[in-house]
Design a protein around this motif. Structure first.
Motif, PDB file in Angstrom:
ATOM      1  N   ILE A 157       0.823  -1.165   0.123  1.00 28.48           N
ATOM      2  CA  ILE A 157      -0.008   0.189   0.097  1.00 28.48           C
ATOM      3  C   ILE A 157       0.889   1.257  -0.116  1.00 28.48           C
ATOM      4  O   ILE A 157       0.421   2.205  -0.577  1.00 28.48           O
ATOM      5  CB  ILE A 157      -0.842   0.043   1.127  1.00 28.48           C
ATOM      6  CG1 ILE A 157      -1.863  -1.101   1.101  1.00 28.48           C
ATOM      7  CG2 ILE A 157      -1.565   1.301   1.276  1.00 28.48           C
ATOM      8  CD1 ILE A 157      -3.031  -1.058  -0.069  1.00 28.48           C
ATOM      9  N   ALA A 158       1.772   1.243   0.844  1.00 26.22           N
ATOM     10  CA  ALA A 158       2.833   2.429   0.752  1.00 26.22           C
ATOM     11  C   ALA A 158       3.472   2.845  -0.531  1.00 26.22           C
ATOM     12  O   ALA A 158       3.878   3.787  -0.695  1.00 26.22           O
ATOM     13  CB  ALA A 158       3.770   1.998   1.925  1.00 26.22           C
ATOM     14  N   ASP A 159       3.630   1.667  -1.276  1.00 23.78           N
ATOM     15  CA  ASP A 159       4.120   1.839  -2.735  1.00 23.78           C
ATOM     16  C   ASP A 159       3.334   2.510  -3.606  1.00 23.78           C
ATOM     17  O   ASP A 159       3.479   2.578  -4.846  1.00 23.78           O
ATOM     18  CB  ASP A 159       4.838   0.546  -3.201  1.00 23.78           C
ATOM     19  CG  ASP A 159       5.740   0.791  -4.336  1.00 23.78           C
ATOM     20  OD1 ASP A 159       6.488   2.107  -4.331  1.00 23.78           O
ATOM     21  OD2 ASP A 159       5.920  -0.166  -5.321  1.00 23.78           O
ATOM     22  N   THR A 160       1.896   2.652  -3.285  1.00 22.17           N
ATOM     23  CA  THR A 160       0.845   3.389  -4.284  1.00 22.17           C
ATOM     24  C   THR A 160       0.680   4.770  -3.773  1.00 22.17           C
ATOM     25  O   THR A 160       1.390   5.389  -2.735  1.00 22.17           O
ATOM     26  CB  THR A 160      -0.495   2.499  -4.181  1.00 22.17           C
ATOM     27  OG1 THR A 160      -0.849   2.821  -2.913  1.00 22.17           O
ATOM     28  CG2 THR A 160      -0.255   1.103  -4.476  1.00 22.17           C
ATOM     29  N   THR A 161      -0.172   5.342  -4.463  1.00 21.29           N
ATOM     30  CA  THR A 161      -0.615   6.709  -4.085  1.00 21.29           C
ATOM     31  C   THR A 161      -1.833   6.624  -2.927  1.00 21.29           C
ATOM     32  O   THR A 161      -2.908   7.342  -3.306  1.00 21.29           O
ATOM     33  CB  THR A 161      -0.989   7.547  -5.471  1.00 21.29           C
ATOM     34  OG1 THR A 161      -2.097   6.712  -6.224  1.00 21.29           O
ATOM     35  CG2 THR A 161       0.198   7.854  -6.201  1.00 21.29           C
ATOM     36  N   TYR A 162      -1.650   6.174  -1.953  1.00 19.14           N
ATOM     37  CA  TYR A 162      -2.708   5.650  -1.078  1.00 19.14           C
ATOM     38  C   TYR A 162      -3.025   7.046  -0.252  1.00 19.14           C
ATOM     39  O   TYR A 162      -4.235   7.053   0.000  1.00 19.14           O
ATOM     40  CB  TYR A 162      -2.151   4.636   0.013  1.00 19.14           C
ATOM     41  CG  TYR A 162      -1.085   5.522   1.130  1.00 19.14           C
ATOM     42  CD1 TYR A 162      -1.557   6.036   2.244  1.00 19.14           C
ATOM     43  CD2 TYR A 162       0.237   5.264   0.608  1.00 19.14           C
ATOM     44  CE1 TYR A 162      -0.541   6.640   3.080  1.00 19.14           C
ATOM     45  CE2 TYR A 162       1.107   5.937   1.592  1.00 19.14           C
ATOM     46  CZ  TYR A 162       0.501   6.555   2.787  1.00 19.14           C
ATOM     47  OH  TYR A 162       1.528   7.201   3.600  1.00 19.14           O
ATOM     48  N   TYR A 163      -2.307   8.087  -0.181  1.00 22.61           N
ATOM     49  CA  TYR A 163      -2.518   9.153   0.628  1.00 22.61           C
ATOM     50  C   TYR A 163      -3.669   9.974  -0.206  1.00 22.61           C
ATOM     51  O   TYR A 163      -4.419  10.828   0.265  1.00 22.61           O
ATOM     52  CB  TYR A 163      -1.408  10.214   0.561  1.00 22.61           C
ATOM     53  CG  TYR A 163      -0.809   9.960  -0.487  1.00 22.61           C
ATOM     54  CD1 TYR A 163      -0.817  11.161  -1.816  1.00 22.61           C
ATOM     55  CD2 TYR A 163       0.607   9.425  -0.778  1.00 22.61           C
ATOM     56  CE1 TYR A 163      -0.132  11.280  -2.815  1.00 22.61           C
ATOM     57  CE2 TYR A 163       1.163   9.440  -1.907  1.00 22.61           C
ATOM     58  CZ  TYR A 163       0.871  10.310  -2.782  1.00 22.61           C
ATOM     59  OH  TYR A 163       1.771  10.563  -4.034  1.00 22.61           O
ATOM     60  N   LEU A 164      -3.850   9.478  -1.508  1.00 20.21           N
ATOM     61  CA  LEU A 164      -5.016  10.122  -2.576  1.00 20.21           C
ATOM     62  C   LEU A 164      -6.654   9.655  -2.030  1.00 20.21           C
ATOM     63  O   LEU A 164      -7.341  10.137  -2.698  1.00 20.21           O
ATOM     64  CB  LEU A 164      -4.768  10.104  -3.995  1.00 20.21           C
ATOM     65  CG  LEU A 164      -3.473  10.948  -4.281  1.00 20.21           C
ATOM     66  CD1 LEU A 164      -3.345  10.779  -5.824  1.00 20.21           C
ATOM     67  CD2 LEU A 164      -3.530  12.393  -4.141  1.00 20.21           C
TER      68      LEU A 164
ATOM     69  N   ALA B 170      -4.474  -4.694  -5.195  1.00 19.83           N
ATOM     70  CA  ALA B 170      -4.982  -6.081  -5.428  1.00 19.83           C
ATOM     71  C   ALA B 170      -4.146  -7.099  -4.629  1.00 19.83           C
ATOM     72  O   ALA B 170      -4.694  -8.031  -3.910  1.00 19.83           O
ATOM     73  CB  ALA B 170      -5.202  -6.388  -6.909  1.00 19.83           C
ATOM     74  N   ALA B 171      -2.880  -6.797  -4.728  1.00 21.24           N
ATOM     75  CA  ALA B 171      -1.932  -8.004  -3.883  1.00 21.24           C
ATOM     76  C   ALA B 171      -1.997  -7.397  -2.540  1.00 21.24           C
ATOM     77  O   ALA B 171      -2.036  -8.560  -1.729  1.00 21.24           O
ATOM     78  CB  ALA B 171      -0.591  -7.778  -4.563  1.00 21.24           C
TER      79      ALA B 171
END
Length: 176
Positions: free
Chosen positions: A51-58, A136-137
């Motif tokens: 999750i941290a490797d995505t743009t989760y903050y958006l 998804a992972a």
């Protein structure tokens, strides 16, 4: 080298004294609770790293998943170190089986919410394909982590109730 300022000091202990360093409990890692704790730590790390490797903050939903996964990852590692180093023996006043059962129950319930939130927020029509794959992972590993915490809840409940042991032996503890 022993006289250097940063070097560790080696203290010899007489045969009648106990060592100050805690001993590692390798048998704990072979127990169901120990194995599940290691699995929870690894799977929880995968969840929050993906999750941290995505743009989760958006997306507000992923902030909840990050909070749950990081919070329980830290606590799981702390419990794992506590049991691995046998520190629970030093704090015998704390009802460790009950504490572990409550921890696993709360972790299971909150991981259910994190898994559902993470899975519902995955959009296959994402404009970033790599974000979709990681999210998804993360949903998959959040499901596995939730199952691991659920299994730990079962085993910690059995340990708390003393199932599979004699009632007389479960009441006697060695505090020395």
């Amino acid at each position: 080298m022993a006289g250097l300022p940063g070097a560790p000091r080696i203290r010899s202990s007489s045969p009648g004294t106990s060592a100050a360093l805690p001993a590692l409990d390798g048998a704990f890692l072979l127990s169901p609770l120990g194995g599940l704790m290691v699995a929870q730590a690894v799977l929880g790390l995968l969840v929050w790293a993906l999750i941290a490797d995505t743009t989760y903050y958006l997306h507000a939903a992923y902030s909840w998943v990050m909070f749950v996964s990081i919070f329980f990852w830290i606590l799981t590692v702390l419990f794992l170190m506590t049991y691995l180093l046998q520190l629970q023996m030093k704090f015998y006043v704390i009802p460790w089986p009950l504490v572990l059962m409550i921890f696993n129950t709360v972790a299971t319930v909150l991981y259910v919410t994190a898994f559902v939130t993470c899975a519902a927020a995955v959009r296959p029509t994402s404009w970033r394909q790599w974000d979709y794959n990681r999210r998804a992972a993360a949903s998959f590993f959040a499901c596995l982590t939730m199952i691991a915490y659920g299994a730990s809840t079962f085993f910690s409940f059995r340990a708390w109730k003393g199932l599979g042991s004699n009632a007389a032996t479960s009441q006697v503890t060695d505090h020395a």
